[in-house]
Design a protein around this motif. Sequence first.
Motif, PDB file in Angstrom:
ATOM      1  N   THR A 208       0.747  -1.168   0.147  1.00 55.43           N
ATOM      2  CA  THR A 208      -0.040  -0.039  -0.053  1.00 55.43           C
ATOM      3  C   THR A 208       0.806   1.393  -0.032  1.00 55.43           C
ATOM      4  O   THR A 208       0.688   2.110   0.872  1.00 55.43           O
ATOM      5  N   SER A 209       1.738   1.086  -0.721  1.00 58.74           N
ATOM      6  CA  SER A 209       2.739   2.361  -0.872  1.00 58.74           C
ATOM      7  C   SER A 209       3.433   2.315  -2.445  1.00 58.74           C
ATOM      8  O   SER A 209       3.873   1.398  -2.693  1.00 58.74           O
ATOM      9  N   ARG A 211       4.345   3.223  -6.456  1.00 57.17           N
ATOM     10  CA  ARG A 211       4.210   2.800  -7.777  1.00 57.17           C
ATOM     11  C   ARG A 211       5.254   2.085  -8.359  1.00 57.17           C
ATOM     12  O   ARG A 211       6.429   2.108  -8.118  1.00 57.17           O
ATOM     13  N   GLN A 215       1.924   2.245 -12.047  1.00 63.36           N
ATOM     14  CA  GLN A 215       0.673   1.575 -11.677  1.00 63.36           C
ATOM     15  C   GLN A 215       0.879   1.420 -10.100  1.00 63.36           C
ATOM     16  O   GLN A 215       2.020   1.192  -9.582  1.00 63.36           O
ATOM     17  N   ARG A 216      -0.346   1.832  -9.370  1.00 66.72           N
ATOM     18  CA  ARG A 216      -0.242   1.414  -7.856  1.00 66.72           C
ATOM     19  C   ARG A 216       0.280  -0.006  -7.399  1.00 66.72           C
ATOM     20  O   ARG A 216      -0.405  -0.798  -7.985  1.00 66.72           O
ATOM     21  N   HIS A 246      -6.062   2.887   3.389  1.00 69.50           N
ATOM     22  CA  HIS A 246      -5.586   1.815   2.882  1.00 69.50           C
ATOM     23  C   HIS A 246      -6.212   0.534   3.408  1.00 69.50           C
ATOM     24  O   HIS A 246      -6.661  -0.414   2.653  1.00 69.50           O
TER      25      HIS A 246
END
Length: 325
Positions: A208-209, A211, A215-216, A246
């Motif tokens: 959750t951090s 890219r 893209q994430r 998140h």
Amino acid sequence: MGVIDIHCHTAGVGAGGSGCFVSTSLRDSWRYRFYLASFGITDAELEREGDGLVLRRLAERLAASTQVQAAVVLALDGVVDSRGSLDRARTELFIPNDFLAGQCRRYPNLLFGASVNPLRPDALDRLDAAAADGAVLIKWLPSIQGIDPADRRLVPFYRRLAELGLPLLTHTGAEQSFTRSDSRLSDPNRLRLPLDEGVKVIAAHCATSGRSDGQRNRHRLLALFAAYPNLHADISSLTQINRLGHLQWVLKHRELHGRLLYGTDMPLPATGLASPWFHLFSLGPCSARRLAAISNPWDRDVALKLALGMPEQILHNGAGLLRPV
């Protein structure tokens, strides 16, 4: 064993002959002082009583929790040079397996999470030794240790991990706890190789951090879940101020609930980074005040995550995945 926190850190400076060390750059930064304070110890105490003091304080604080019964404490191997030897100049934090295994044997609520850099020439021997010492998983921080999980030279290491039944807990997403890192190595897509080799992989922090390739990272991880039943992820650090929202995003994907594992990233929940007040919009003032008043950091972390929608099932998933000791 009940509820297990699968993501708990320790630290050491070599006091008491532990073999641990912290690089000069990290020790001179604000991060070192911040982390030391979060363990509830001072530099002077550490030098006087030895690095084992951190483990004792962790065990004592955890024993006071009414919600969490045990925690996996994580070793951290260093960067290695072209000959496969420890490169102290490029290693910011080193927590050796033998020190940590010995400390965890002293406290029944602390489980040994080993770390082996697979680029060491004796990596398989170190892996076997860690398993014999009671390791319940192997921990990597690729962007700090210089490990590319997609490197095919690591296939024998992965196959041995799978044979031993040792999960690989590896950081995914950008890394900001150290003074330097190569976040390209924490791209979730680089985990396809160990997953293909049958390793039980735990993606720390649910990617959750950051890219990768525009893209994430969390979206890249979500696609992997659909392809690999041996992929899991921990929810450690997902209530921190730098990851607001998140946890709720992850929990929206109900198909993942059986593969999400409870973790804290301790000692960070003992700091202000994970205050319930940061979630005021989701909780409301009465709930935020009630949660903030919980003194034990594990109990507060569990209560906060439950209040934000975490199903109780997730608290118990880790006990079924970790290698028994």
